[in-house]
Enzyme design. Structure first.
Site, PDB file in Angstrom:
ATOM      1  N   HIS A 190       6.198  -0.422  -1.659  1.00 60.09           N
ATOM      2  CA  HIS A 190       5.007  -0.354  -0.904  1.00 60.09           C
ATOM      3  C   HIS A 190       3.875  -1.617  -0.774  1.00 60.09           C
ATOM      4  O   HIS A 190       3.304  -1.377  -0.589  1.00 60.09           O
ATOM      5  CB  HIS A 190       4.140   0.430  -2.389  1.00 60.09           C
ATOM      6  CG  HIS A 190       2.747   1.305  -2.413  1.00 60.09           C
ATOM      7  ND1 HIS A 190       2.044   1.030  -3.025  1.00 60.09           N
ATOM      8  CD2 HIS A 190       3.027   1.788  -0.724  1.00 60.09           C
ATOM      9  CE1 HIS A 190       1.520   1.991  -2.383  1.00 60.09           C
ATOM     10  NE2 HIS A 190       1.987   2.745  -0.958  1.00 60.09           N
ATOM     11  N   LYS A 192       1.702  -4.323   0.998  1.00 60.06           N
ATOM     12  CA  LYS A 192       1.543  -5.154   2.190  1.00 60.06           C
ATOM     13  C   LYS A 192       0.789  -6.362   2.251  1.00 60.06           C
ATOM     14  O   LYS A 192      -0.029  -6.952   1.347  1.00 60.06           O
ATOM     15  CB  LYS A 192       0.471  -3.919   2.086  1.00 60.06           C
ATOM     16  CG  LYS A 192       0.618  -2.531   2.363  1.00 60.06           C
ATOM     17  CD  LYS A 192      -0.115  -1.440   0.918  1.00 60.06           C
ATOM     18  CE  LYS A 192       0.656  -0.131   1.527  1.00 60.06           C
ATOM     19  NZ  LYS A 192       0.158   0.252   0.499  1.00 60.06           N
ATOM     20  N   ASP A 197       1.252 -18.794   8.737  1.00 58.35           N
ATOM     21  CA  ASP A 197       1.307 -20.218   8.752  1.00 58.35           C
ATOM     22  C   ASP A 197       0.914 -20.743   7.509  1.00 58.35           C
ATOM     23  O   ASP A 197       1.485 -21.699   6.911  1.00 58.35           O
ATOM     24  CB  ASP A 197       0.315 -21.185   9.555  1.00 58.35           C
ATOM     25  CG  ASP A 197       0.343 -21.195  11.359  1.00 58.35           C
ATOM     26  OD1 ASP A 197       1.950 -20.553  11.369  1.00 58.35           O
ATOM     27  OD2 ASP A 197      -0.566 -21.270  12.168  1.00 58.35           O
ATOM     28  N   HIS A 429      -8.401   4.917  -0.411  1.00 59.10           N
ATOM     29  CA  HIS A 429      -7.365   4.616  -0.439  1.00 59.10           C
ATOM     30  C   HIS A 429      -7.127   3.348  -0.551  1.00 59.10           C
ATOM     31  O   HIS A 429      -6.112   2.615  -0.624  1.00 59.10           O
ATOM     32  CB  HIS A 429      -6.539   4.662   1.466  1.00 59.10           C
ATOM     33  CG  HIS A 429      -5.328   4.311   1.510  1.00 59.10           C
ATOM     34  ND1 HIS A 429      -4.687   2.755   1.323  1.00 59.10           N
ATOM     35  CD2 HIS A 429      -4.129   5.421   1.167  1.00 59.10           C
ATOM     36  CE1 HIS A 429      -3.390   3.258   1.502  1.00 59.10           C
ATOM     37  NE2 HIS A 429      -2.690   4.407   0.685  1.00 59.10           N
ATOM     38  N   LYS A 431      -7.579   0.045  -3.631  1.00 61.25           N
ATOM     39  CA  LYS A 431      -7.004  -0.207  -4.944  1.00 61.25           C
ATOM     40  C   LYS A 431      -7.498  -1.696  -5.498  1.00 61.25           C
ATOM     41  O   LYS A 431      -7.557  -2.217  -4.887  1.00 61.25           O
ATOM     42  CB  LYS A 431      -5.282  -0.187  -4.647  1.00 61.25           C
ATOM     43  CG  LYS A 431      -5.051   1.319  -4.396  1.00 61.25           C
ATOM     44  CD  LYS A 431      -4.480   1.028  -2.652  1.00 61.25           C
ATOM     45  CE  LYS A 431      -3.143   1.435  -1.915  1.00 61.25           C
ATOM     46  NZ  LYS A 431      -3.377   3.453  -2.339  1.00 61.25           N
ATOM     47  N   ASP A 436     -15.481  -6.997 -16.775  1.00 59.00           N
ATOM     48  CA  ASP A 436     -16.239  -7.502 -17.299  1.00 59.00           C
ATOM     49  C   ASP A 436     -16.913  -8.226 -16.233  1.00 59.00           C
ATOM     50  O   ASP A 436     -17.883  -9.435 -16.400  1.00 59.00           O
ATOM     51  CB  ASP A 436     -16.180  -8.502 -18.119  1.00 59.00           C
ATOM     52  CG  ASP A 436     -15.299  -7.787 -20.076  1.00 59.00           C
ATOM     53  OD1 ASP A 436     -16.408  -6.797 -20.209  1.00 59.00           O
ATOM     54  OD2 ASP A 436     -14.833  -8.639 -20.624  1.00 59.00           O
TER      55      ASP A 436
END
Length: 538
Positions: A190, A192, A197, A429, A431, A436
Site C-alpha cells: 500500500h 506511496k 535524485d 482519503h 491519513k 499534542d
C-alpha cells in the site's frame, strides 16, 4: 457503479478489502479449478539495484540541502494539501531529476494525470535518468501492457509486487486464484513514494490518478501528502530498496512476455506523449501553470518547515515463503506516541476500525482529560461501505467516553461551494495523526486492521510544532458543520442510547436520526456486509 470491480481510481482501495471477504466454503472448488489453469513462474531471477546516495551531486540535492545547512541532521517539509499542487510537485521533480527517480505505488490509473506524470518519467529516462517503478499488482490489470512499454526503455525498470499468476482485468480467474492462495494474495503493498535524485521525496496517501489530484469528473478524494527533503529521504530510499530487491517484486517481463518490436515501442511512446500533450492544454494544467507552484518545487524555493523526523516502513513479506507473518513498523510507534499524549490527539483516517484495543486507548486518553478528535468518512461519503460498518459498531463506545467524531459530508461537483484542505473531495482519503500539536504522522496507513496487519505501509514521524499547527488548523477548517456531520449520543455518556448527526445546510442547523444522506440500500448493504466480513480483513 460503486460496487462493481473496476480499475478506476475510485475502486482501487475497495478491491483489496473485498478481496479477503469471499466465503471460505468455496476454497475447495477454487483449488480444483485452479489446478487446470496455467501459472506463471513468479519466483524469477532479478538483478539487485540500490538508490542513488549522492544527492549533493545533483541540482535538487544542492539546492534543498543548502537550505538545511543551519540545522544538521534535520529535514525540510511542505504539506501538499491541494490535489493540483500534489500533482505539480511530482511533475516538477520528474522534470528536475538528473540521476534517479524511484516510484512506489499501490495503484497507477489509466487516465490523464497519471499519463502526464508517466510521460514526464519517460522524458527523464530519455535524458539519462535511471527510473525504477514498483507497482502493486492488484490494480494493474490491462495497464500491464502500458507499463511494459515503459519498461522497454533502457533506463526504465518496472516491477510488480506480489503478482497474480492469472493476468488481465480483475475477474473470475483472479477471484479463483485469490480463493486458492488468499494468504499470499490478500497482502498488498500500500506504500506511496515519489523520490527524485535521493534528495526530495513526496509521500502520503495519494496514488497516481485523477481522483487523487482533484481532476476527476466523477468523484474526487480529499487527500494529503508531504514533500520531504534532506537526510530523511535517504531512509525513505532505503525503504524503497528493501521492496525493490525483495522476492515479492517481480520484473514485469516475467508476466508481460517479450519486449515489443522497436516500431511498436516508438508508436507506444508517441501515444503517451500525444495524450500527455492534450492534457497539457487542458484548463486544469493551464490553471496550475498560473500558480507557478511546480517552478517553486523544481528550483527548491517551496517553503519548508525544518524539523527532526524518522521514516517508518514495514518490512516487505516474502510472498513465496511458507510463513507470511507481518509486524507493523508504524503502529507500535504511533500507539506509543498517542498513549503519551498530554493535551490533544487528532486522527484523520478515511477507513477507521479501531477495534476493542483502539477504543480502550482512545477512551483512556479522553478519561484523563486529553481532547480526542477524529475525522473519517460518513456512510454517504465512503467508497467502502463495508469498512464503515466496521467503524460504526464502535461509535457509541467512543462517543460515550468523550471522543469527538466528525464524518465528512460528501462534496464533489454538485457541492454548494468549493472546498479546500482536508474536506476538498467527495470522499476522504487523507491519513494523518497529530499528538499534542507537535508529533505528526503522515503516510499511507489507514487506522484499520488491514493496514496494521495485512498491507505494508510507509510513514513519516515529524517532530514539529509548526506542522502540528498547520494540520490542526486544517482539521479545524475541515470539521466545521457545513463540511461534516458531528455524531452525538442522544443521551451523553450512555453508549446504549441512539445516535444523531448535527450539521448545517444553507447556514441552518439540521439534525439527522440516522446516517445522513445515505440511501436505505446503502445502509442495508453496509450492515449486511459488515456482519459477514471478518474484522481483521477490513
Amino acid at each position: 457503479m460503486r460496487d462493481r470491480l473496476d480499475l478506476s481510481p475510485t475502486g482501487i482501495e475497495r478491491r483489496s478489502r473485498r478481496s479477503g471477504m469471499v466465503g471460505r466454503c468455496m476454497l475447495a472448488v477454487a483449488a480444483a479449478l485452479l489446478a487446470a489453469c496455467t501459472s506463471l513462474a513468479l519466483d524469477v531471477p532479478r538483478v539487485p539495484s540500490h538508490a542513488f546516495d549522492q544527492p549533493l551531486l545533483t541540482s535538487l540535492g544542492r539546492t534543498y540541502f543548502s537550505r538545511l545547512a543551519s540545522a544538521p541532521g534535520q529535514s525540510g517539509f511542505h504539506l501538499l494539501v491541494s490535489g493540483p499542487e500534489a500533482f505539480a510537485a511530482r511533475g516538477a521533480l520528474a522534470a528536475a531529476a538528473e540521476r534517479s527517480l524511484d516510484l512506489q505505488y499501490y495503484s497507477v490509473a489509466d487516465d490523464s494525470t497519471a499519463t502526464l506524470l508517466l510521460d514526464g518519467v519517460l522524458r527523464a529516462a530519455q535524458r539519462g535518468v535511471r527510473v525504477r517503478l514498483l507497482v502493486d499488482d492488484l490494480n494493474v490489470g490491462d495497464r500491464e501492457s502500458h507499463l511494459a512499454m515503459l519498461a522497454a526503455h533502457p533506463n526504465v525498470e518496472v516491477r510488480l509486487f506480489n503478482p497474480f499468476s492469472q493476468r488481465g482485468s480483475f475477474g473470475l480467474a483472479q477471484v479463483l486464484e485469490l480463493l486458492g492462495d488468499g494468504e499470499r494474495l490478500n497482502r498488498r503493498m500500500h506504500n506511496k513514494l515519489w523520490i527524485a535524485d535521493g534528495a526530495v521525496a513526496v509521500m502520503g496517501g495519494r496514488n497516481l490518478g485523477n481522483a487523487y489530484f482533484n481532476a476527476s469528473q466523477e468523484r474526487d478524494f480529499a487527500d494529503l501528502d508531504v514533500l520531504a527533503a534532506g537526510p530523511v529521504v535517504a531512509d525513505v530510499s532505503r525503504s524503497f530498496d528493501r521492496y525493490w530487491n525483495s522476492r515479492g517484486a517481480v520484473p514485469i517481463a516475467a508476466v508481460a512476455g517479450p519486449v515489443p518490436a522497436p516500431a511498436e515501442l516508438r508508436q507506444a511512446w508517441a501515444g503517451i506523449a500525444a495524450q500527455a500533450g492534450d492534457f497539457r492544454e487542458s484548463d486544469y494544467v493551464r490553471s496550475l501553470r498560473k500558480t507557478a507552484f511546480g517552478s517553486l518545487v523544481r528550483t527548491g524555493q517551496v517553503p519548508l518547515v525544518v524539523a527532526p523526523a524518522e521514516a517508518l516502513s514495514d518490512v516487505p513479506v516474502d510472498p513465496f515463503a511458507g510463513s507470511l507473518e507481518t509486524t507493523s513498523a508504524i503502529f507500535p510507534v504511533l500507539r506509543k506516541s498517542v498513549e503519551k499524549a498530554r493535551h490533544e490527539v487528532i486522527l484523520v483516517s478515511p477507513y477507521l476500525v479501531p477495534g476493542a484495543t483502539g477504543v480502550q486507548v482512545l477512551c483512556g486518553l479522553a478519561r484523563r482529560g486529553v481532547r480526542v478528535r477524529i475525522l473519517t468518512n460518513s456512510l454517504a461519503s465512503t467508497d467502502v461501505p463495508v469498512v464503515h460498518a466496521g467503524y460504526a459498531r464502535y461509535r457509541p463506545q467512543m462517543l460515550a467516553c468523550g471522543v469527538a467524531l466528525y464524518e465528512l459530508r460528501p462534496g464533489g461537483p454538485g457541492a454548494r461551494s468549493p472546498r479546500l484542505g482536508l474536506s476538498s473531495g467527495a470522499s476522504l482519503h487523507a491519513k494523518a495523526v497529530v499528538v499534542d500539536g507537535e508529533a505528526v504522522f503522515i503516510g499511507s496507513m489507514n487506522l484499520d486492521p488491514r493496514s496494521s496487519k495485512l498491507n505494508t505501509e510507509v510513514a513519516l514521524r515529524i517532530e514539529s510544532q509548526e506542522l502540528g499547527r498547520q494540520l490542526t488548523a486544517l482539521f479545524g477548517e475541515a470539521t466545521t458543520l457545513d463540511q461534516v456531520f458531528e455524531v452525538e449520543l442522544d443521551e451523553p455518556g450512555n453508549a446504549a442510547s441512539s445516535l444523531h448527526w448535527q450539521s448545517l445546510e444553507n447556514d441552518r442547523p439540521v439534525r439527522y436520526s440516522s446516517d445522513p444522506l445515505a440511501s436505505a440500500w446503502r445502509v442495508w448493504m453496509a450492515r449486511f456486509l459488515g456482519g459477514l466480513a471478518p474484522e481483521e480483513l477490513l
